[in-house]
Scaffold this active site. Structure first.
Site, PDB file in Angstrom:
ATOM      1  N   LYS A  61       0.771  -0.913   0.291  1.00  7.64           N
ATOM      2  CA  LYS A  61      -0.489  -0.061  -0.030  1.00  7.64           C
ATOM      3  C   LYS A  61       0.804   1.560  -0.239  1.00  7.64           C
ATOM      4  O   LYS A  61       2.164   1.148   0.305  1.00  7.64           O
ATOM      5  CB  LYS A  61      -0.898   0.338   0.773  1.00  7.64           C
ATOM      6  CG  LYS A  61      -1.701  -0.813   1.686  1.00  7.64           C
ATOM      7  CD  LYS A  61      -2.820  -1.578   2.313  1.00  7.64           C
ATOM      8  CE  LYS A  61      -3.594  -1.757   2.312  1.00  7.64           C
ATOM      9  NZ  LYS A  61      -5.153  -2.153   3.097  1.00  7.64           N
ATOM     10  N   ARG A  67       3.004  -6.793   9.358  1.00 12.44           N
ATOM     11  CA  ARG A  67       2.010  -4.983  10.093  1.00 12.44           C
ATOM     12  C   ARG A  67       2.048  -5.372  11.713  1.00 12.44           C
ATOM     13  O   ARG A  67       2.043  -4.028  12.148  1.00 12.44           O
ATOM     14  CB  ARG A  67       0.083  -5.698   9.699  1.00 12.44           C
ATOM     15  CG  ARG A  67      -0.243  -5.705   8.465  1.00 12.44           C
ATOM     16  CD  ARG A  67      -2.067  -5.995   7.863  1.00 12.44           C
ATOM     17  NE  ARG A  67      -2.332  -5.603   7.102  1.00 12.44           N
ATOM     18  CZ  ARG A  67      -3.253  -6.479   7.026  1.00 12.44           C
ATOM     19  NH1 ARG A  67      -4.048  -7.108   7.524  1.00 12.44           N
ATOM     20  NH2 ARG A  67      -3.655  -5.869   5.806  1.00 12.44           N
ATOM     21  N   HIS A  91      -2.068  -5.115   1.685  1.00 11.47           N
ATOM     22  CA  HIS A  91      -3.124  -6.134   0.987  1.00 11.47           C
ATOM     23  C   HIS A  91      -2.745  -7.607   0.933  1.00 11.47           C
ATOM     24  O   HIS A  91      -1.994  -7.684   0.396  1.00 11.47           O
ATOM     25  CB  HIS A  91      -4.090  -4.889   0.306  1.00 11.47           C
ATOM     26  CG  HIS A  91      -5.011  -5.903  -0.193  1.00 11.47           C
ATOM     27  ND1 HIS A  91      -6.145  -6.478   0.600  1.00 11.47           N
ATOM     28  CD2 HIS A  91      -4.774  -7.036  -1.553  1.00 11.47           C
ATOM     29  CE1 HIS A  91      -7.398  -7.007  -0.553  1.00 11.47           C
ATOM     30  NE2 HIS A  91      -6.540  -7.348  -1.660  1.00 11.47           N
ATOM     31  N   ARG A 124      -1.675 -13.905   4.053  1.00 13.90           N
ATOM     32  CA  ARG A 124      -2.361 -13.942   5.262  1.00 13.90           C
ATOM     33  C   ARG A 124      -1.739 -13.687   6.462  1.00 13.90           C
ATOM     34  O   ARG A 124      -1.680 -12.423   7.422  1.00 13.90           O
ATOM     35  CB  ARG A 124      -3.823 -14.047   5.106  1.00 13.90           C
ATOM     36  CG  ARG A 124      -4.948 -14.024   4.399  1.00 13.90           C
ATOM     37  CD  ARG A 124      -4.889 -12.418   3.704  1.00 13.90           C
ATOM     38  NE  ARG A 124      -6.012 -11.912   5.187  1.00 13.90           N
ATOM     39  CZ  ARG A 124      -6.594 -11.182   5.373  1.00 13.90           C
ATOM     40  NH1 ARG A 124      -6.324  -9.696   4.506  1.00 13.90           N
ATOM     41  NH2 ARG A 124      -7.672 -10.592   6.358  1.00 13.90           N
ATOM     42  N   THR A 150      -5.565  -7.189  10.579  1.00 12.79           N
ATOM     43  CA  THR A 150      -6.153  -6.257   9.590  1.00 12.79           C
ATOM     44  C   THR A 150      -5.873  -4.680  10.342  1.00 12.79           C
ATOM     45  O   THR A 150      -5.846  -4.162   9.980  1.00 12.79           O
ATOM     46  CB  THR A 150      -8.120  -6.116   9.600  1.00 12.79           C
ATOM     47  OG1 THR A 150      -8.173  -7.128   8.317  1.00 12.79           O
ATOM     48  CG2 THR A 150      -8.228  -4.826   8.927  1.00 12.79           C
ATOM     49  N   ASN A 167      -1.835   0.545   7.036  1.00 14.11           N
ATOM     50  CA  ASN A 167      -1.549  -1.134   7.477  1.00 14.11           C
ATOM     51  C   ASN A 167      -0.202  -2.434   6.068  1.00 14.11           C
ATOM     52  O   ASN A 167      -0.332  -3.224   6.127  1.00 14.11           O
ATOM     53  CB  ASN A 167      -2.130  -2.193   7.541  1.00 14.11           C
ATOM     54  CG  ASN A 167      -3.460  -2.786   6.742  1.00 14.11           C
ATOM     55  OD1 ASN A 167      -3.564  -1.514   5.244  1.00 14.11           O
ATOM     56  ND2 ASN A 167      -4.885  -2.921   7.307  1.00 14.11           N
TER      57      ASN A 167
HETATM   58  P1  ADP Z   1      -7.565  -6.474   5.047  1.00 17.82           P
HETATM   59  O1  ADP Z   1      -6.886  -5.920   4.325  1.00 17.82           O
HETATM   60  O2  ADP Z   1      -7.469  -7.437   6.250  1.00 17.82           O
HETATM   61  O3  ADP Z   1      -8.054  -8.222   4.127  1.00 17.82           O
HETATM   62  P2  ADP Z   1     -11.028  -5.894   5.715  1.00 17.82           P
HETATM   63  O4  ADP Z   1     -10.992  -6.259   4.114  1.00 17.82           O
HETATM   64  O5  ADP Z   1     -10.862  -6.265   6.309  1.00 17.82           O
HETATM   65  O6  ADP Z   1      -8.957  -5.918   5.677  1.00 17.82           O
HETATM   66  O7  ADP Z   1     -10.163  -3.967   5.253  1.00 17.82           O
HETATM   67  C1  ADP Z   1      -9.820  -3.611   3.821  1.00 17.82           C
HETATM   68  C2  ADP Z   1      -8.996  -2.285   4.586  1.00 17.82           C
HETATM   69  O8  ADP Z   1      -9.624  -1.571   5.434  1.00 17.82           O
HETATM   70  C3  ADP Z   1      -7.950  -2.625   5.654  1.00 17.82           C
HETATM   71  O9  ADP Z   1      -6.953  -3.703   5.624  1.00 17.82           O
HETATM   72  C4  ADP Z   1      -7.526  -0.983   6.326  1.00 17.82           C
HETATM   73  O10 ADP Z   1      -7.052  -0.633   5.802  1.00 17.82           O
HETATM   74  C5  ADP Z   1      -9.279  -0.948   6.384  1.00 17.82           C
HETATM   75  N1  ADP Z   1      -9.844  -0.584   6.717  1.00 17.82           N
HETATM   76  C6  ADP Z   1     -10.795  -1.575   7.609  1.00 17.82           C
HETATM   77  N2  ADP Z   1     -11.778  -1.336   8.713  1.00 17.82           N
HETATM   78  C7  ADP Z   1     -11.053   0.277   8.929  1.00 17.82           C
HETATM   79  C8  ADP Z   1     -11.464   1.161   9.553  1.00 17.82           C
HETATM   80  N3  ADP Z   1     -12.835   1.253  10.750  1.00 17.82           N
HETATM   81  N4  ADP Z   1     -11.705   2.345   9.445  1.00 17.82           N
HETATM   82  C9  ADP Z   1     -10.357   2.708   8.451  1.00 17.82           C
HETATM   83  N5  ADP Z   1     -10.107   1.725   7.575  1.00 17.82           N
HETATM   84  C10 ADP Z   1     -10.184   0.538   7.814  1.00 17.82           C
HETATM   85 MG    MG Z   2      -9.867  -8.060   3.185  1.00 19.10          MG
END
Ligand code: ADP
Ligand code: MG
Length: 192
Positions: free
Chosen positions: A14, A140, A163, A123, A129, A160
């Site tokens: 990212k 992360r 992705h 993952r 996340t 974070n």
């Molecule tokens: P992951 O990236 O671990 O698969 P998700 O698919 O649930 O997680 O969410 C996608 C992305 O959205 C996260 O990596 C994060 O950057 C962002 N995100 C998730 N929840 C929040 C939040 N409450 N506020 C801001 N950004 C968020």
């Molecule tokens: Mg996701």
């Protein structure tokens, strides 16, 4: 059925990962684990490309709302005060908007990774996340500390670093979204 070592997944470094100079570190960790990089490119995505990258279904949006709300509850904070609503779907929609804007704000590095249980393995390497929850030893967990409470007070996406596709269906969609078949490479790592 494909051999398990042929499983593929998509990883994006990212904007925060690129800006912090963590591209090499992230790629190193994938390679160190024995995963194979079969496609790699830096791009500055459009908002439309980012919009089509992330799922749009209610279930995914509500899950973001749930995970977010759980952190607010854990720390005794009122999610409505920060987000203007306690509706899980609306929270998910708001977060998704911030996410798309953020991901399209600067260059990212897109990577296709191949290897045994690649989806779950990547993952695992990337970690939870929410950086504050990510285990030490994950990407992360070693390089970030963000929380939805901090991010949402500032009306922004969580930073974070990377992705990673969550399941094989997401991986299939994302690989086709970011690469043409001709951009994927086949080769043996020396251990093979
Ligand atoms: P992951 O990236 O671990 O698969 P998700 O698919 O649930 O997680 O969410 C996608 C992305 O959205 C996260 O990596 C994060 O950057 C962002 N995100 C998730 N929840 C929040 C939040 N409450 N506020 C801001 N950004 C968020
Ligand atoms: Mg996701």
């Amino acid at each position: 059925m494909n051999h398990p070592k042929k499983e593929r997944t998509l990883l994006l470094i990212k904007p925060d990962g690129v800006r912090r100079g963590l591209t090499g570190e992230v790629l190193r960790r994938l390679e160190q684990r024995g995963l194979k990089i079969i496609a790699l490119q830096m791009v500055k995505p459009s908002a439309e490309q980012m919009d089509n990258h992330y799922p749009k279904d209610e279930e995914w949006l509500k899950r973001i709302g749930e995970k977010t709300t759980a952190t607010f509850e854990k720390y005794g904070r009122d999610v409505t005060e920060t987000m203007g609503t306690s509706d899980l779907l609306k929270i998910g929609q708001e977060v998704r908007k911030w996410l798309v804007v953020y991901m399209a704000s600067a260059p990212i590095v897109k990577v296709i990774v191949e290897g045994i249980h690649a989806v779950d393995m990547v993952r695992k390497l990337v970690g939870n996340t929410f950086p504050y929850q990510a285990e030490v030893g994950t990407i992360r967990g070693d390089f970030s500390i963000d929380s939805p409470i901090a991010a949402n007070l500032d009306k922004r996406s969580i930073f974070n670093i990377a992705h990673a596709s969550e399941n094989p269906q997401e991986a299939t969609h994302e690989i086709a979204h970011w690469f043409t078949p001709a951009e994927l490479h086949e080769y043996d790592r020396s251990v093979e």
